[in-house]
Design an enzyme around this catalytic site. Sequence first.
Site, PDB file in Angstrom:
ATOM      1  N   LYS A   1     -22.395  29.351 -36.268  1.00 26.92           N
ATOM      2  CA  LYS A   1     -22.238  30.799 -36.034  1.00 26.92           C
ATOM      3  C   LYS A   1     -21.200  31.384 -36.984  1.00 26.92           C
ATOM      4  CE  LYS A   1     -19.406  32.472 -32.657  1.00 26.92           C
ATOM      5  NZ  LYS A   1     -18.516  33.573 -33.071  1.00 26.92           N
ATOM      6  N   ASN A   2     -20.044  30.734 -37.066  1.00 24.83           N
ATOM      7  CA  ASN A   2     -18.957  31.327 -37.847  1.00 24.83           C
ATOM      8  C   ASN A   2     -19.191  31.249 -39.351  1.00 24.83           C
ATOM      9  OD1 ASN A   2     -17.784  31.937 -35.451  1.00 24.83           O
ATOM     10  ND2 ASN A   2     -16.094  30.462 -35.607  1.00 24.83           N
TER      11      ASN A   2
ATOM     12  N   CYS B   1     -14.395  38.392 -28.249  1.00 24.15           N
ATOM     13  CA  CYS B   1     -13.749  37.812 -27.079  1.00 24.15           C
ATOM     14  C   CYS B   1     -12.337  38.366 -26.907  1.00 24.15           C
ATOM     15  CB  CYS B   1     -13.665  36.298 -27.234  1.00 24.15           C
ATOM     16  SG  CYS B   1     -15.251  35.484 -27.158  1.00 24.15           S
TER      17      CYS B   1
ATOM     18  N   ARG C   1      -6.060  41.324 -31.319  1.00 28.48           N
ATOM     19  CA  ARG C   1      -6.738  40.851 -32.531  1.00 28.48           C
ATOM     20  C   ARG C   1      -6.761  41.986 -33.547  1.00 28.48           C
ATOM     21  NH1 ARG C   1     -12.025  37.406 -30.837  1.00 28.48           N
ATOM     22  NH2 ARG C   1     -11.695  36.452 -32.885  1.00 28.48           N
TER      23      ARG C   1
ATOM     24  N   ASP D   1     -10.900  27.000 -31.258  1.00 26.78           N
ATOM     25  CA  ASP D   1     -12.186  27.158 -30.565  1.00 26.78           C
ATOM     26  C   ASP D   1     -12.562  25.918 -29.747  1.00 26.78           C
ATOM     27  OD1 ASP D   1     -12.437  29.675 -31.573  1.00 26.78           O
ATOM     28  OD2 ASP D   1     -13.962  29.195 -33.066  1.00 26.78           O
TER      29      ASP D   1
ATOM     30  N   ARG E   1     -23.543  34.221 -27.068  1.00 30.39           N
ATOM     31  CA  ARG E   1     -23.061  34.738 -28.353  1.00 30.39           C
ATOM     32  C   ARG E   1     -22.903  33.606 -29.364  1.00 30.39           C
ATOM     33  NH1 ARG E   1     -17.892  37.088 -27.983  1.00 30.39           N
ATOM     34  NH2 ARG E   1     -18.275  37.056 -30.219  1.00 30.39           N
TER      35      ARG E   1
END
Length: 434
Positions: free
Chosen positions: A22-23, A115, A120, A305, A397
């Site tokens: 995903k990232n 999230c 952030r 993570d 997600r």
Amino acid sequence: MESLVIDGGNRLRGGIRVQGAKNGALPVLAASVLGGRSVIHNCPRLTDTESSLEILRMLGCGAERDGEAVTVDASRVPRCDIPPELMRRMRSSVIFLGAVLARCGRAVVSAPGGCELGPRPIDMHLEAMRLLGADITESRGLVFCECAGRLKGAEIVLPYPSVGATENAMIAASTARGRTVIVGAAKEPEITELADFINSKGGSVSGAGSDVLLIDGVEALGDCEHVCIPDRIAAATYIAAAAATGSEITLYGVQPRHLTAVTDVFARAGCRFREDGGALTVTAPERLKAVRFIRTAPYPGFPTDAQALTAAALATADGVSVLCETVFSGRFRYLRELSRMGADVGSEGQLAVIKGVPFLSGAKTACTDLRGGAALVVAALGARGRSGISAPGHIDRGYENVEAALSAAGARIYRKSEDETDHTDGIFREASGV
Ligand code: UD1
């Protein structure tokens, strides 16, 4: 309310094919705005990647999915504003800023979502754009970025190796006039993947994987084919699931060297690992040993993570484990949910203390965020009895059909829709394809 229902306590077995990262996929999709036609293989089907495709279409690009491959046609990018509704869906929407600014000379975005892991901010992203020559104004919650003609290469010194700010700066600099040097860059494998993607489109990025990146801007980027790297956090999730259930499973399509910090910690907890080409087999002991101290850090350190996933597995380890979270200040919210299952956990400031208990018990819990939600799945797989995990949308997600992947490895997990009454064994059989 939709939930994941898990009957825990049985061992996992067999293999799981790990999805594309995903990232890695999200910045690659954003960078595809820079020009040409990009065919992106192994692109995971997640709500976040689908949101990126929506952003691309909204900007006027072609963006089509055919199975695991996505094709983006950025021969025209007529729009340069991303509506707040799309920006709010995920943190990574901010990575479109550098790409749209570089391509259109103007970009209008709002604060990104994602999230809730503590504050952030996007100050480093904006400062990088300013250094590259953008004029930035903020008004009524919107950020307006403009540049006259092409951006200009610059020296950008990041005060912290932010993954997102490094990606945004790299993307924006790739078509800037002249050379950009990013000092203090993030070193994650997804940064190297993005550099490879830009280079395959005719760009010139070197130094990826070190803390200094050199980007020689080119006038325009062209077509490319790209294969997304394996998702190291999804792999860490399945390692944690094996560890929590005392199981042996094989992960296919992984890159073990991206996982060293994670496998080191699980090896300290008593797991054994065996590599065979692109396959990694984890064999967990009957009961894990506590790991005295784990500190999250930017790559190649232990990934933030994987922090919640590891805590979930260590909740039933023999002894006391301590986790120190240095990347995000608000990343322990899932602990309260774990304690509903009987975990003896607490946190103060950056530290979480996990006192291993002999077993967890199934309970009703709720996802607090993406990885916190996945941690509840890990805990529920190892727990005695049935758990219901509400708000699984957080998990969607980042995981491509998590219940199918885990059922294939023998887990008893299925998704209960909003108005469905409780499950039956028949439904479990259906979900696992038995
Ligand atoms: C990315 C990952 C996320 C991972 C994180 C850290 C994606 C899509 N997400 O998030 O899964 O947990 O890296 O490995 O790749 N910060 C600032 N100002 C900024 C930018 C960041 O203060 O302008 C702070 C953040 O608040 C945080 C720290 O820097 O405390 C790290 O954030 P960053 O590396 O930017 O994470 P993301 O790119 O958002």
